[in-house]
Each structure stands twice: as structure tokens, then as C-alpha cells.
Design an enzyme around this catalytic site. Structure first.
Site, short mmCIF file in Angstrom:
data_model
loop_
_atom_site.label_atom_id
_atom_site.label_comp_id
_atom_site.label_asym_id
_atom_site.label_seq_id
_atom_site.Cartn_x
_atom_site.Cartn_y
_atom_site.Cartn_z
N TRP A 102 71.01 37.91 16.69
CA TRP A 102 71.83 37.42 15.57
C TRP A 102 72.32 38.56 14.71
CZ3 TRP A 102 74.15 33.25 16.48
CH2 TRP A 102 73.56 32.27 17.27
N ASP A 172 70.58 36.84 6.48
CA ASP A 172 70.79 35.63 7.27
C ASP A 172 69.42 34.96 7.38
OD1 ASP A 172 71.09 33.68 9.18
OD2 ASP A 172 72.00 34.98 10.70
N LYS A 196 68.22 23.78 10.92
CA LYS A 196 66.83 24.07 11.27
C LYS A 196 65.91 23.42 10.23
CE LYS A 196 68.98 27.92 13.28
NZ LYS A 196 69.05 27.59 14.65
N1 PMP Z 1 71.95 33.21 12.60
C1 PMP Z 1 70.76 32.77 13.06
C2 PMP Z 1 69.51 33.52 12.68
C3 PMP Z 1 70.71 31.65 13.89
O1 PMP Z 1 69.53 31.21 14.35
C4 PMP Z 1 71.91 30.97 14.22
C5 PMP Z 1 71.92 29.73 15.07
N2 PMP Z 1 70.91 29.51 15.90
C6 PMP Z 1 73.11 31.48 13.73
C7 PMP Z 1 73.09 32.59 12.91
C8 PMP Z 1 74.41 30.82 14.06
O2 PMP Z 1 74.48 29.65 13.36
P1 PMP Z 1 75.64 28.59 13.50
O3 PMP Z 1 75.55 28.04 14.87
O4 PMP Z 1 75.33 27.63 12.42
O5 PMP Z 1 76.92 29.32 13.27
#
Ligand code: PMP
Length: 360
Positions: A102, A172, A196
Site C-alpha cells: 500500500w 494511511d 474494514k
Molecule cells: N490502503 C490500505 C492500507 C488498504 O488496506 C487498502 C484497501 N485494502 C487501500 C489503501 C485501498 O483502499 P480502497 O480500496 O478503499 O481505495
């Protein structure tokens, strides 16, 4: 009706009492004669729902008035672009720490909009730990420092907030926000996709220090501007009303559980039990440095990967679902967010022991 223990990484399990409350309010919300899904976002009933949700979140996270709380769309992924667009400002440079999948995505996207300095990368350890802070190559005048509080895929979590004091910290927190107390006052900005620990997909929370709003440039897309969204109460356009309502119910549920101290203690104990079961077996393993093991996402592999399919099938037969690891890493992953009760973790541990006895 039979509900499973759902170990999905997200969208993830919601508290059952929240789902029942939604069900009871679905057709006629508080004598309004309609569902929350059907009402105007600018009407008095939804305004109250929206305001209450924000106030409850402010209470449980102790967010001061120095911060705006925004209820946005586009997922955490859209924030990967919105953050540099809003915050890079005149310095044009931002520091990013690379701790896994991420972080990498955030870095890739931010590089389109500003000068990204990657201060350190955990790649050489295959992202099983965080590079030591004294090895980070911070830039001299960064607009902000970005890191991923919990890497959902590899299960690497900061249990302490890093000490960086030359610029605002941006994190994040998608897969860990509301799992334990977080000192928001240490941050310039905290963001999280909802699916989550917060509510249904479609909602993204941004908690941003108000003095940073002034950095938003005039030329960016209106809906990405934190300043515009703060001024309009996140209603420059139609917000994700139903997801906002459900998030408010989840915030209330957390408060009724005793708040984030209590959630944190439950989550710490759940994770400790699962890691202990993994570590005490020769059949299962988790490669992550114990100092950074995630309380929320616990990846593990079996001694023989050829048993993965059988493990998943037999787990599902016992009502333990969505244990397959992320497609990029394989193996297993148990996501044990707030709504996963201790009984679900205990059932998983018992199943793992039985499976090992039979196939180990
Ligand atoms: N950052 C993290 C730490 C994530 O776990 C996720 C999704 N699993 C995201 C960003 C991306 O999120 P989204 O699908 O809501 O754009």
C-alpha cells in the site's frame, strides 16, 4: 439464518448488532416513513445522522476542533492523489516511507503530482519489517511525511507512531483506524477507507488539521479539495449517505463497547492468541518481525502449500471463511478487525490445531 466467521480483509465483517439495527430501521427510519437511502442529504433527518456520526467519532478518537473530519468517496486510493494535490504546496517535495504494497501504491500515485523522496524501503526484508528509523533519509524541507500505519497485505503495523518532527505526519490508517486508541494530535492528516473497521465500502474518512487546508491549490478538481469539502460539510455534492449512516452506527457501537481502549485490549489479545498458536506450531509460520506484527491482519503459511486448498475447504465447512491470502503473496490471511469476536479467533485456532494434527 446462519452467519459465518468472516475473516475478509475488506469489505469486512460488521458488528451483528449494527446489522440488526439497520434491518430494523431500513424501511422506516425513526418515523420518517422512508429509508435513510431514500432521503435528501440536505434534509433535517440526514443532517442529524451526519452530525451525530461526526460527533461520536470525535468523542471516541478525542479529535479536537483543530481538525476537520471529512466523509468522502473514492476510497483510500483516491487519497493517494488528493494528499499530494492538497498538501505539497510550495515545497513540492514529500517524504514517503515504503513498508509494502500500500505504501508503494501511495508513492506511485504521489509521484505524478509532487517530488517524492522515498526515505527508506523495507523491500530488502521482503517487507517483513520496517527499516530502522536512524536509516531514514529525510529531506530537508518536506511538505509532509507519509507512511502506512498498517500494511493490510503483509500484516506489518506500527504499534508506535514514528518520531518525525520536521513536517506534518500523514498516515494511511485504512486497516487499523478505530482498532485501538490513536493520538490524532500527532498527525497532520489521517485517512482510511471505511470497509474494514468503520462501515461499508464507499466511504473514506479524512481527518485533517485545519491549518493545512489553506495549502489546497485553487486549480485542483473541486471534489478533491479538502478546503472545499471542509467548508461544505463534505456535501459539495451528494455524499455516500447510507455508508455514512452505517459508520455512525459503528461509532456508537464502539462507544458502547467501552471505546477504543477496550477495543484495543480485545484486539491485542485476539492477535496475541493467534500469533502464539502460529509460533508454537512447526506447521504454520508468520515471517513478520514481532515488533511490527499487525493486530488486524495476520498472514500465515502452511508447511506444505499443496495443502492450501484443503485447508480453505475444511475451514469453510466449519464456518471460517475468506482466509485465503492476498493474491500477490498467497498463503493465508486472517483479518481480525473489531467485528471479529474472540470466539471467532478461538474457533480458527482450534481448527488450525485439528488440521495440523490430521495433515502435519
Ligand atoms: N490502503 C490500505 C492500507 C488498504 O488496506 C487498502 C484497501 N485494502 C487501500 C489503501 C485501498 O483502499 P480502497 O480500496 O478503499 O481505495
Amino acid at each position: 439464518m446462519s452467519r459465518v466467521y468472516n475473516f475478509s480483509a475488506g469489505p469486512a465483517a460488521l458488528p451483528e448488532s449494527v446489522l440488526s439495527r439497520i434491518e430494523s430501521e431500513l424501511l422506516d427510519y425513526h418515523d420518517s416513513g422512508m429509508s435513510v437511502m431514500e432521503m435528501s442529504h440536505r434534509g433535517p433527518v440526514f443532517s442529524e445522522i451526519a452530525g451525530n456520526a461526526e460527533q461520536t467519532l470525535r468523542r471516541i478518537l478525542s479529535i479536537s476542533d483543530d481538525y476537520a473530519v471529512l466523509f468522502l468517496q473514492g476510497g483510500a486510493t483516491l487519497q493517494f492523489s488528493a494528499i499530494p494535490l492538497n498538501l505539497c504546496g510550495s515545497t513540492g517535495t514529500a517524504d514517503y516511507l515504503n513498508t509494502g504494497s500500500w505504501s508503494k501504491k501511495a508513492i506511485k500515485e504521489a509521484s505524478k503530482f509532487c517530488n517524492v523522496n522515498v526515505v527508506a524501503s523495507g523491500e530488502s526484508s521482503n517487507f517483513t519489517t520496517v527499516p530502522k528509523p536512524d536509516s531514514w533519509r529525510l529531506s530537508s524541507d518536506p511538505a509532509y511525511f507519509h507512511f502506512t500505519l498498517n500494511e493490510t497485505i503483509a500484516g506489518v503495523e506500527f504499534l508506535e507512531i514514528p518520531e518525525v518532527d520536521n513536517c506534518p505526519l500523514v498516515t494511511d490508517a485504512s486497516s487499523t483506524l478505530l482498532s485501538r486508541p490513536l493520538d490524532v494530535s500527532r498527525f497532520g492528516l489521517v485517512y482510511a477507507g471505511a470497509q474494514k473497521n468503520i462501515g461499508p465500502a464507499g466511504l473514506t474518512l479524512v481527518i485533517v488539521r485545519r491549518d493545512l487546508l489553506e495549502k489546497s491549490s485553487q486549480s485542483m478538481p473541486t471534489l478533491l479539495s479538502y478546503q472545499v469539502m471542509a467548508e461544505t460539510g463534505s456535501m459539495s455534492n451528494t455524499p455516500p449517505t447510507f455508508a455514512w449512516y452505517v459508520a455512525g452506527l459503528v461509532f456508537e457501537w464502539i462507544e458502547n463497547q467501552g471505546g477504543l481502549e477496550v477495543m484495543g485490549e480485545l484486539n491485542r489479545a485476539k492477535a496475541a492468541a493467534l500469533y502464539s498458536a502460529i509460533d508454537s506450531s512447526d506447521f504454520y509460520s508468520n515471517p513478520v518481525d514481532p515488533a511490527y506484527r499487525s493486530w488486524m491482519n495476520v498472514p500465515f503459511v502452511l508447511a506444505g502449500p499443496d495443502l492450501d486448498g484443503l485447508f480453505l475447504d475444511q475451514a469453510a465447512e466449519r464456518g471460517l471463511t475468506n482466509l485465503k491470502g492476498h493474491r500477490s503473496v498467497g498463503g493465508m490471511r486472517a483479518s481480525i478487525y473489531n467485528a471479529m469476536p474472540r470466539s471467532g479467533v478461538d474457533a480458527l485456532i482450534e481448527f488450525m490445531a485439528d488440521f495440523e494434527r490430521e495433515h502435519g
